[in-house]
Every structure is written in C-alpha cells, then in structure tokens.
Design an enzyme around this catalytic site. Structure first.
Site, PDB file in Angstrom:
ATOM      1  N   GLY A  50      51.239  34.775  31.060  1.00 31.08           N
ATOM      2  CA  GLY A  50      51.287  33.373  30.960  1.00 31.08           C
ATOM      3  C   GLY A  50      52.780  32.798  31.295  1.00 31.08           C
ATOM      4  O   GLY A  50      53.670  33.793  31.389  1.00 31.08           O
TER       5      GLY A  50
ATOM      6  N   GLU B 141      46.070  44.300  37.055  1.00 33.11           N
ATOM      7  CA  GLU B 141      44.854  43.540  37.653  1.00 33.11           C
ATOM      8  C   GLU B 141      45.029  42.975  38.828  1.00 33.11           C
ATOM      9  O   GLU B 141      44.212  42.571  39.869  1.00 33.11           O
ATOM     10  CB  GLU B 141      44.405  42.261  36.770  1.00 33.11           C
ATOM     11  CG  GLU B 141      45.601  40.997  36.812  1.00 33.11           C
ATOM     12  CD  GLU B 141      46.751  41.048  35.822  1.00 33.11           C
ATOM     13  OE1 GLU B 141      46.772  42.237  35.240  1.00 33.11           O
ATOM     14  OE2 GLU B 141      47.383  40.155  35.351  1.00 33.11           O
TER      15      GLU B 141
ATOM     16  N   ASP C 161      25.974  29.583  46.052  1.00 30.81           N
ATOM     17  CA  ASP C 161      25.822  29.291  44.423  1.00 30.81           C
ATOM     18  C   ASP C 161      24.560  28.512  44.203  1.00 30.81           C
ATOM     19  O   ASP C 161      23.854  28.935  43.408  1.00 30.81           O
ATOM     20  CB  ASP C 161      26.787  28.474  44.033  1.00 30.81           C
ATOM     21  CG  ASP C 161      28.346  29.055  44.251  1.00 30.81           C
ATOM     22  OD1 ASP C 161      28.251  30.192  44.411  1.00 30.81           O
ATOM     23  OD2 ASP C 161      29.381  28.425  43.992  1.00 30.81           O
TER      24      ASP C 161
ATOM     25  N   LYS D 166      32.169  34.869  41.502  1.00 30.66           N
ATOM     26  CA  LYS D 166      31.425  34.614  42.753  1.00 30.66           C
ATOM     27  C   LYS D 166      30.672  36.038  43.240  1.00 30.66           C
ATOM     28  O   LYS D 166      29.932  35.994  43.908  1.00 30.66           O
ATOM     29  CB  LYS D 166      32.570  34.252  43.767  1.00 30.66           C
ATOM     30  CG  LYS D 166      31.936  33.805  45.047  1.00 30.66           C
ATOM     31  CD  LYS D 166      31.484  32.456  45.146  1.00 30.66           C
ATOM     32  CE  LYS D 166      31.249  31.613  46.460  1.00 30.66           C
ATOM     33  NZ  LYS D 166      30.789  30.348  46.053  1.00 30.66           N
TER      34      LYS D 166
ATOM     35  N   HIS E  73      51.513  43.693  36.088  1.00 24.42           N
ATOM     36  CA  HIS E  73      49.897  43.270  36.050  1.00 24.42           C
ATOM     37  C   HIS E  73      48.942  44.282  36.706  1.00 24.42           C
ATOM     38  O   HIS E  73      48.905  44.334  37.972  1.00 24.42           O
ATOM     39  CB  HIS E  73      49.830  41.937  36.770  1.00 24.42           C
ATOM     40  CG  HIS E  73      50.748  40.832  36.110  1.00 24.42           C
ATOM     41  ND1 HIS E  73      50.162  39.957  35.202  1.00 24.42           N
ATOM     42  CD2 HIS E  73      51.891  40.448  36.197  1.00 24.42           C
ATOM     43  CE1 HIS E  73      50.908  39.314  34.810  1.00 24.42           C
ATOM     44  NE2 HIS E  73      52.095  39.315  35.216  1.00 24.42           N
TER      45      HIS E  73
ATOM     46  N   CYS F 192      52.091  41.633  30.071  1.00 23.49           N
ATOM     47  CA  CYS F 192      53.284  40.643  30.408  1.00 23.49           C
ATOM     48  C   CYS F 192      53.612  39.868  29.160  1.00 23.49           C
ATOM     49  O   CYS F 192      53.991  40.370  28.146  1.00 23.49           O
ATOM     50  CB  CYS F 192      52.934  39.854  31.789  1.00 23.49           C
ATOM     51  SG  CYS F 192      54.551  39.053  32.712  1.00 23.49           S
ATOM     52  N   TYR F 193      53.390  38.475  29.520  1.00 27.90           N
ATOM     53  CA  TYR F 193      53.445  37.568  28.152  1.00 27.90           C
ATOM     54  C   TYR F 193      52.763  38.054  27.008  1.00 27.90           C
ATOM     55  O   TYR F 193      53.220  37.967  25.900  1.00 27.90           O
ATOM     56  CB  TYR F 193      52.876  36.056  28.678  1.00 27.90           C
ATOM     57  CG  TYR F 193      53.027  35.249  27.600  1.00 27.90           C
ATOM     58  CD1 TYR F 193      53.914  34.411  27.244  1.00 27.90           C
ATOM     59  CD2 TYR F 193      51.917  35.102  26.505  1.00 27.90           C
ATOM     60  CE1 TYR F 193      54.168  33.293  26.346  1.00 27.90           C
ATOM     61  CE2 TYR F 193      52.169  34.160  25.573  1.00 27.90           C
ATOM     62  CZ  TYR F 193      53.222  33.247  25.462  1.00 27.90           C
ATOM     63  OH  TYR F 193      53.291  32.372  24.407  1.00 27.90           O
TER      64      TYR F 193
ATOM     65  N   SER G 280      22.699  22.773  47.945  1.00 29.76           N
ATOM     66  CA  SER G 280      23.476  22.395  48.821  1.00 29.76           C
ATOM     67  C   SER G 280      23.169  23.202  50.338  1.00 29.76           C
ATOM     68  O   SER G 280      23.595  22.876  51.471  1.00 29.76           O
ATOM     69  CB  SER G 280      24.844  22.586  48.792  1.00 29.76           C
ATOM     70  OG  SER G 280      25.267  23.903  48.399  1.00 29.76           O
ATOM     71  N   GLY G 281      22.526  24.412  50.133  1.00 28.25           N
ATOM     72  CA  GLY G 281      22.530  25.387  51.078  1.00 28.25           C
ATOM     73  C   GLY G 281      23.538  26.454  51.081  1.00 28.25           C
ATOM     74  O   GLY G 281      23.429  27.380  51.670  1.00 28.25           O
ATOM     75  N   GLY G 282      24.652  26.428  50.068  1.00 28.53           N
ATOM     76  CA  GLY G 282      25.469  27.378  50.005  1.00 28.53           C
ATOM     77  C   GLY G 282      25.094  28.520  48.865  1.00 28.53           C
ATOM     78  O   GLY G 282      23.795  28.522  48.533  1.00 28.53           O
TER      79      GLY G 282
END
Ligand code: XMP
Length: 536
Positions: free
Chosen positions: A59, A188, A244, A392, A186, A91-92, A240-242
């Site tokens: 953080g 990650e 998602d 995603k 980190h 970290c934090y 939308s065609g995307g």
C-alpha cells in the site's frame, strides 16, 4: 473450495496477487484491508469456501501515520484446525504486521525501488519455525522487485529476519512459532524472480490449500445459481461485440433457458468492417434465440453531422446510445421484472485501497455511458453480472470453454465510441468506409504475420490531412492514415510496438493499393504517456 483472502491496503499490484494465485488453481478474493474478519469468514463459509490463509497487500501509506489503513486485529488470533491461520505480509502488509505486533517501522533516507538482490541469511535458510511449520521456499539469493519508502527498524517479538536486501534492509521475515511470513518485496510482480514459486509455497506448503478453482467449476457454479436467481424472468444483455459482453452472453445461454435470454446489439455505423455480421453469426452459433440487432447507422451519422470536437462527438454518441437503447428496450415489451445483465469484470469492481464493492456505482454498459436504465435496474436489484468474479484472462479461458470464436476471445480492445474517435474531425459515412477498409487490411496482415497476439491494441486512424501523391501520371490528393500499435498490460500506460520496418512498408503498400482514397500511411511512434492510445 479452499480460499486465500487478500486484504487490500491500496497497492497497484494487489490484483496481481489474486490473479497469480488463481492461476495456480487456488481461489482468491480481495477485500478492503480493514474488513471485519469474522464477517468476511462467515460470508466465505456461506459460499462453501474455506479460508486457508490471509495475505496483507502492499500500500502507498506509512504504517506510523495515524489513521493509515489497518486490518481487523482479530486476524492475529485466527486459528484453523487448532493452529494459527497462515499470514503473509507483503511490503506495507509486513510493515503493518510489525507495527501492530510491537515492532517499529521508519522512513528510509532514500526510497528503495526496482530490482534488488535478496540474500537469505546463512544458517537460517528459508527457516522452519519452531513448530515445524513448513518454510516458505525460495532460492538462497535472487533478484526481487522493491518499491518502498519505509523499512522495518525493530522486529516485532517472535519474528526473525531470514533475508536481507542488497542495501542491507530486512527483506524476509518469519515468525518463530507461527506460520507467519513477511516479504518486503513484491512476489506478484513479473520482474521478481521466483515470485510465483514463493506465492505457490505460501498457498500449498503453508496454507495447504487444495486446488479447486478453474473455469469448469465456475460454469457449474453459475449454472446452479443463475436459474434460481432469475426464475422465469427474461434477461437482457447489451452486446458490444467485445470479449466481455460476448462471453457474458455465451454464459447466459449456457446457464439459462435460451428462450429467456435477449441479446441486443446496436450497430451505430461506427463499427469495424463486417463486425455486425460477425457478432450476429457468433451469437447465433452460441444458441441465441432472441437476438435483436438494431441498425442505427443513419441516426448516429446524422447526429454527428457538422461535429468535429472530440468531446462533442463522444457526448453525442453516448447520449444517442442511451436514447436508442431505451427506445429499443421499450419496443421489446419485456415485463418490468426482467433482469439486465452486464459484462462487468472483477477488476471493474475493485478500486485500489478500497477492495471490492466500495467503488461507487460501477457502470459498464455497451458504450460506457451512465445509462439511466442501468441505474434503475440496479436500484431495483435486478442487475446480473455473471463475470463479476473473474479476471480478464479467466474470461478468455471461459470463452474458449464456452466455444466463443477464437477471433472474439483474442480480440483487441475497442473503444465505446468506435470509429467516431478514430476519424479525426467530422465523421461521415464515406470516411467510415475508408477507415474500415484500411483498418481491416492492417489487422488482417497482423494476424497473417503472427503479430496480432504480441500487440495489446492495434488500429488505423483517419487523419484530417490530405496530401499530394501520384497515381500513374496523375497527381492525386489522398487522405493520410496513421497506424497505431501498442503493447500494454492494462491500457494505463503503453509502449509503441517495435515493428520490423519491412512489415510496415508492406502493410503501407497493401493499404494504398487497395484503398484509392488513401494517399499516405504513417506510423504513430508515441508512447502513453504523454500520448493516449486513441487519438481523440
Ligand atoms: P486511451 O486512449 O485513454 O485509451 O489511452 C485507453 C484504453 O481505453 C480505450 N478507450 C475507450 N474505451 N470507451 C471505451 O470503452 C471510450 O470512450 C474509450 N476511450 C478510450 C482505448 O481504446 C484503450 O484501450
């Protein structure tokens, strides 16, 4: 299902912690750092999840500043099967644990940032606690990723330092008698060597989490919960065609009686070449029964007539979209009890530092407009977000399992206002057609040359500049098309894709040969910042 909870203290990379561990097959959820822990555990238990460990994220704040975010102190007393709950402070997170448990954290004279060597202290190695908790596995030295302005200057009682950074500050801490560890770096972040190994060691060696998370499981969960939620009410999804919205549509069609699922797509005339046809085909293939394709090209192009300011164009497209959407939804005549579905992702729901759910009214509609329809449905508790638990990459994986066409699953992002913000200045049908052709050749070539997947987003832009050229013996005055291609991980920053010049030369020739109105092709070599990805 075994679960690891992540308490979010606002780091930009908190979401990555969740993603990395999920990729290993262990379910994770991100919560606001100060969440009441009993309540959080209760909620997980209600879902049939068993929390096997907690991670305290990084953080931006300093733990010694009054009011800086802190976890519920009860986390230090949690037990699982009669043993202390495994904790990992990053970290934090470890500074917070240190401060909370009686140690000291102070400002560094100079921030430690970037790649730094971490050396495990000899004789201690990765450290096995007195109670024989498994050690956190990592090699004796490696290059980690640091980003901190404070350091631990006195360990909390019970902790020992097991690793040091090349600059001499504590880099790894372990508790003598509890499965508690701290990392100043980190793991990650991809620049951190052995980061996945360290997180996997926490998940499997310390937490003994069992793998239970994959997309098959997710589909099964949605298939059992969604029909119960909606009953016999129809569900409307704006497509939308995307990636998602298409995957959300595929999931609705799989989980519900397709007779209840209404999919609506508005062709505003600002879509790419053949896009409407492809959307229609792919949704039919997925079993759509009620597919409502709204042809509103003339309406949008008339509204855009005479407008050349980017903000005016965006607003006009957004406002008209709401109008068309409301009119067409009313025309469907669905009962008031219908549900509205959205392709919201997990990342859309997380605001860094606040965890999931604290973001005020997430609005993710077809064209990113604050639609009154969405607001009304949200107030009525009739919004369905079947992808809201997913990242995603997971949506892409899910799409493949649901047989969504590979072309859709891999598709680059496309802005809500479409070609409206890629035709600089006034938008006309003729310009849309020119740009559609040039863009299709460009994208097609990227796919043929196996470059498409290495690029985060590529597209053509029609500039308002016409320049002189020659065609045969005749001087000709043609439009200038700019090509854009960037690499990025989230669109917040972007680097120019370093094409091989030969590819660019060949693509340019293909465009000018096939689209006579285009006289010149240029390549945009601006990164973001300072330039944005789109031109308007
Ligand atoms: P910029 O141009 O701001 O874009 O660097 C970052 C990412 O967002 C997309 N973008 C939009 N997406 N509605 C959208 O849905 C919009 O109005 C919009 N404007 C930009 C852009 O394509 C890129 O992926």
């Amino acid at each position: 299902m075994d679960t690891i909870l992540i308490l979010d203290f606002g780091s930009q990379t908190t979401q990555l912690i969740g993603r990395r561990i999920r990729d290993m097959g262990v379910y994770t959820e991100i919560l606001p750092g100060d969440s009441a822990i009993d309540e959080a555990l209760q909620k997980q238990a209600e879902k049939g999840h068993k929390v096997k460990g907690l991670i305290l994220s990084g953080g931006p704040e300093s733990v010694y500043v009054p009011g800086s975010p802190a976890p519920d102190k009860k986390i230090y007393g949690l037990e699982i099967e009669g043993k202390p709950m495994p904790l990992l402070g990053i970290c934090y997170g470890i500074q917070r644990m240190t401060q909370d448990l009686g140690g000291k954290v102070e400002a560094l004279p100079e921030r430690e940032y970037g790649r730094k060597k971490v050396i495990l202290m000899s004789g201690i190695g990765a450290y096995v606690g007195a109670n024989n908790y498994s050690p956190l596995h990592m090699p004796p030295d490696f290059t980690a990723w640091m980003s901190h302005g404070d350091t631990i200057t006195a360990l909390a009682p019970g902790f020992i330092q097991t690793g040091t950074s090349e600059t001499g500050y504590p880099a790894i801490l372990a508790h003598e008698s509890k499965p508690w560890f701290g990392l100043q770096f980190h793991p990650e972040v991809t620049h951190c060597e052995h980061g996945d190994e360290i997180l996997a060691s926490f998940a499997f060696d310390l937490c003994h989490a069992e793998k239970g998370w994959d997309m098959e499981h997710y589909i099964a969960e949605i298939r059992s919960s969604l029909p119960q939620q909606v009953g016999a009410s129809p569900v409307l999804l704006l497509i939308s065609g995307g990636v998602d919205s298409t995957v959300a549509g595929a999931l609705l069609l799989k989980a519900l009686d397709p007779g209840l699922v209404h999919l609506m797509y508005v062709d505003n005339g600002l879509m790419r070449k053949n896009e409407t046809m492809q959307v229609e085909e792919s949704l039919k293939r997925l079993g759509a029964k009620h597919l409502h394709i709204i042809h509103a090209e003339d309406e949008f192009l008339s509204a855009l007539k005479g407008l050349s300011e980017p903000e005016d164009k965006r607003k006009t497209i957004g406002d008209l979209f709401i109008k068309v959407q409301e009119r067409e939804v009313a025309r469907l005549g669905l009962p008031d009890t219908y549900y509205l579905a959205q392709g919201t992702l997990y990342t859309d729901l997380i605001e860094s530092g606040k965890g999931v759910g604290k973001k005020a009214h997430v609005i993710k509609t077809h064209h990113n407009v604050a639609s009154p329809l969405v607001a009304a449905k949200r107030d009525a508790g009739r919004i369905i977000e079947p992808l809201a638990g997913l990242y995603k990459d997971e949506v892409r994986r899910l799409g493949r399992l649901l047989n969504v066409a590979e072309d859709v699953v891999r598709r680059h992002p496309f802005p809500g206002p479409g070609l409206g913000v890629r035709i600089l200045g006034e938008v006309t049908k003729e310009k849309c057609d020119i740009l559609r052709e040039a863009d299709a050749i460009y994208i097609d070539e990227l796919k043929k040359r196996n470059l498409y997947d290495a690029i985060w987003q590529a597209f053509a832009v029609l500039t308002p500049v016409r320049t002189v050229g020659v065609a045969g013996d005749i001087r000709k005055y043609g439009w200038t098309v700019a090509l854009r291609a960037v690499t990025s991980s989230d669109g917040m920053t972007a680097d120019v894709y370093p094409f091989n010049m030969q590819d660019l030369l060949e693509i340019s020739t293909l465009i000018t040969n096939a689209v006579p109105e285009v006289g010149r092709v240029v390549y945009d070599i601006s990164s973001k910042p300072p330039a944005t990805i789109e031109w308007e």
